[in-house]
Design a protein around this motif. Sequence first.
Motif, PDB file in Angstrom:
ATOM      1  N   LYS A 138       9.018  -1.921  20.546  1.00 34.07           N
ATOM      2  CA  LYS A 138       8.695  -2.836  19.452  1.00 34.07           C
ATOM      3  C   LYS A 138       7.626  -2.255  18.534  1.00 34.07           C
ATOM      4  O   LYS A 138       7.731  -2.318  17.305  1.00 34.07           O
ATOM      5  CB  LYS A 138       8.211  -4.178  20.008  1.00 34.07           C
ATOM      6  CG  LYS A 138       9.300  -5.039  20.567  1.00 34.07           C
ATOM      7  CD  LYS A 138       8.716  -6.343  21.088  1.00 34.07           C
ATOM      8  CE  LYS A 138       9.789  -7.205  21.720  1.00 34.07           C
ATOM      9  NZ  LYS A 138       9.225  -8.451  22.268  1.00 34.07           N
ATOM     10  N   GLU A 139       6.581  -1.678  19.127  1.00 33.06           N
ATOM     11  CA  GLU A 139       5.503  -1.089  18.323  1.00 33.06           C
ATOM     12  C   GLU A 139       6.000   0.127  17.539  1.00 33.06           C
ATOM     13  O   GLU A 139       5.610   0.333  16.394  1.00 33.06           O
ATOM     14  CB  GLU A 139       4.333  -0.713  19.221  1.00 33.06           C
ATOM     15  CG  GLU A 139       3.580  -1.905  19.762  1.00 33.06           C
ATOM     16  CD  GLU A 139       2.515  -1.527  20.778  1.00 33.06           C
ATOM     17  OE1 GLU A 139       2.272  -0.311  20.963  1.00 33.06           O
ATOM     18  OE2 GLU A 139       1.947  -2.443  21.386  1.00 33.06           O
ATOM     19  N   TYR A 163       9.086   0.648  16.500  1.00 34.27           N
ATOM     20  CA  TYR A 163       9.927   0.134  15.420  1.00 34.27           C
ATOM     21  C   TYR A 163       9.062  -0.410  14.285  1.00 34.27           C
ATOM     22  O   TYR A 163       9.317  -0.129  13.105  1.00 34.27           O
ATOM     23  CB  TYR A 163      10.862  -0.950  15.951  1.00 34.27           C
ATOM     24  CG  TYR A 163      11.722  -1.562  14.875  1.00 34.27           C
ATOM     25  CD1 TYR A 163      12.835  -0.891  14.390  1.00 34.27           C
ATOM     26  CD2 TYR A 163      11.403  -2.799  14.328  1.00 34.27           C
ATOM     27  CE1 TYR A 163      13.613  -1.442  13.387  1.00 34.27           C
ATOM     28  CE2 TYR A 163      12.178  -3.355  13.323  1.00 34.27           C
ATOM     29  CZ  TYR A 163      13.286  -2.675  12.859  1.00 34.27           C
ATOM     30  OH  TYR A 163      14.046  -3.210  11.867  1.00 34.27           O
ATOM     31  N   ASN A 164       8.032  -1.174  14.641  1.00 39.08           N
ATOM     32  CA  ASN A 164       7.128  -1.734  13.635  1.00 39.08           C
ATOM     33  C   ASN A 164       6.429  -0.618  12.861  1.00 39.08           C
ATOM     34  O   ASN A 164       6.278  -0.696  11.631  1.00 39.08           O
ATOM     35  CB  ASN A 164       6.096  -2.643  14.306  1.00 39.08           C
ATOM     36  CG  ASN A 164       5.174  -3.298  13.303  1.00 39.08           C
ATOM     37  OD1 ASN A 164       5.609  -3.696  12.226  1.00 39.08           O
ATOM     38  ND2 ASN A 164       3.913  -3.417  13.649  1.00 39.08           N
ATOM     39  N   GLU A 165       6.008   0.425  13.555  1.00 37.96           N
ATOM     40  CA  GLU A 165       5.346   1.559  12.904  1.00 37.96           C
ATOM     41  C   GLU A 165       6.294   2.233  11.909  1.00 37.96           C
ATOM     42  O   GLU A 165       5.922   2.526  10.775  1.00 37.96           O
ATOM     43  CB  GLU A 165       4.888   2.560  13.969  1.00 37.96           C
ATOM     44  CG  GLU A 165       4.117   3.730  13.432  1.00 37.96           C
ATOM     45  CD  GLU A 165       2.690   3.384  13.033  1.00 37.96           C
ATOM     46  OE1 GLU A 165       2.137   4.121  12.199  1.00 37.96           O
ATOM     47  OE2 GLU A 165       2.142   2.400  13.558  1.00 37.96           O
ATOM     48  N   ARG A 181       8.946   0.969  10.517  1.00 41.52           N
ATOM     49  CA  ARG A 181       9.379   0.029   9.481  1.00 41.52           C
ATOM     50  C   ARG A 181       8.302  -0.212   8.426  1.00 41.52           C
ATOM     51  O   ARG A 181       8.600  -0.294   7.233  1.00 41.52           O
ATOM     52  CB  ARG A 181       9.753  -1.288  10.163  1.00 41.52           C
ATOM     53  CG  ARG A 181      10.347  -2.283   9.266  1.00 41.52           C
ATOM     54  CD  ARG A 181      11.833  -2.044   9.149  1.00 41.52           C
ATOM     55  NE  ARG A 181      12.410  -3.164   8.420  1.00 41.52           N
ATOM     56  CZ  ARG A 181      13.312  -3.018   7.477  1.00 41.52           C
ATOM     57  NH1 ARG A 181      13.764  -1.836   7.194  1.00 41.52           N
ATOM     58  NH2 ARG A 181      13.779  -4.052   6.856  1.00 41.52           N
ATOM     59  N   ASN A 182       7.036  -0.310   8.862  1.00 44.49           N
ATOM     60  CA  ASN A 182       5.989  -0.782   7.959  1.00 44.49           C
ATOM     61  C   ASN A 182       4.931   0.254   7.566  1.00 44.49           C
ATOM     62  O   ASN A 182       4.251   0.065   6.575  1.00 44.49           O
ATOM     63  CB  ASN A 182       5.272  -1.993   8.583  1.00 44.49           C
ATOM     64  CG  ASN A 182       6.227  -3.139   8.820  1.00 44.49           C
ATOM     65  OD1 ASN A 182       7.055  -3.441   7.983  1.00 44.49           O
ATOM     66  ND2 ASN A 182       6.127  -3.763   9.982  1.00 44.49           N
ATOM     67  N   HIS A 183       4.796   1.320   8.325  1.00 43.09           N
ATOM     68  CA  HIS A 183       3.669   2.225   8.074  1.00 43.09           C
ATOM     69  C   HIS A 183       4.072   3.654   7.698  1.00 43.09           C
ATOM     70  O   HIS A 183       3.219   4.444   7.322  1.00 43.09           O
ATOM     71  CB  HIS A 183       2.757   2.271   9.308  1.00 43.09           C
ATOM     72  CG  HIS A 183       2.176   0.928   9.650  1.00 43.09           C
ATOM     73  ND1 HIS A 183       1.113   0.397   8.975  1.00 43.09           N
ATOM     74  CD2 HIS A 183       2.536   0.013  10.575  1.00 43.09           C
ATOM     75  CE1 HIS A 183       0.821  -0.779   9.476  1.00 43.09           C
ATOM     76  NE2 HIS A 183       1.680  -1.052  10.459  1.00 43.09           N
TER      77      HIS A 183
END
Length: 62
Positions: A6-7, A9-11, A13-15
Amino acid sequence: MVDYIKESYNELRNHVSWPTWAEAQRLTVIVAVFSIVLALAVFGVDKVFSNIIELYFNWIKS
């Protein structure tokens, strides 16, 4: 493990700043050209040293 995914994917996707499609294509061509040039340089050095060693052993046999 689920938190890691999850982390990650979030990284991504957003960073992460992704290149544009045109920039990705340009960089791909640059990498391909340099790879071919490097491969040809290694091939050339290998051929030269191979010929030198072959001449040396032929000279020793004579």
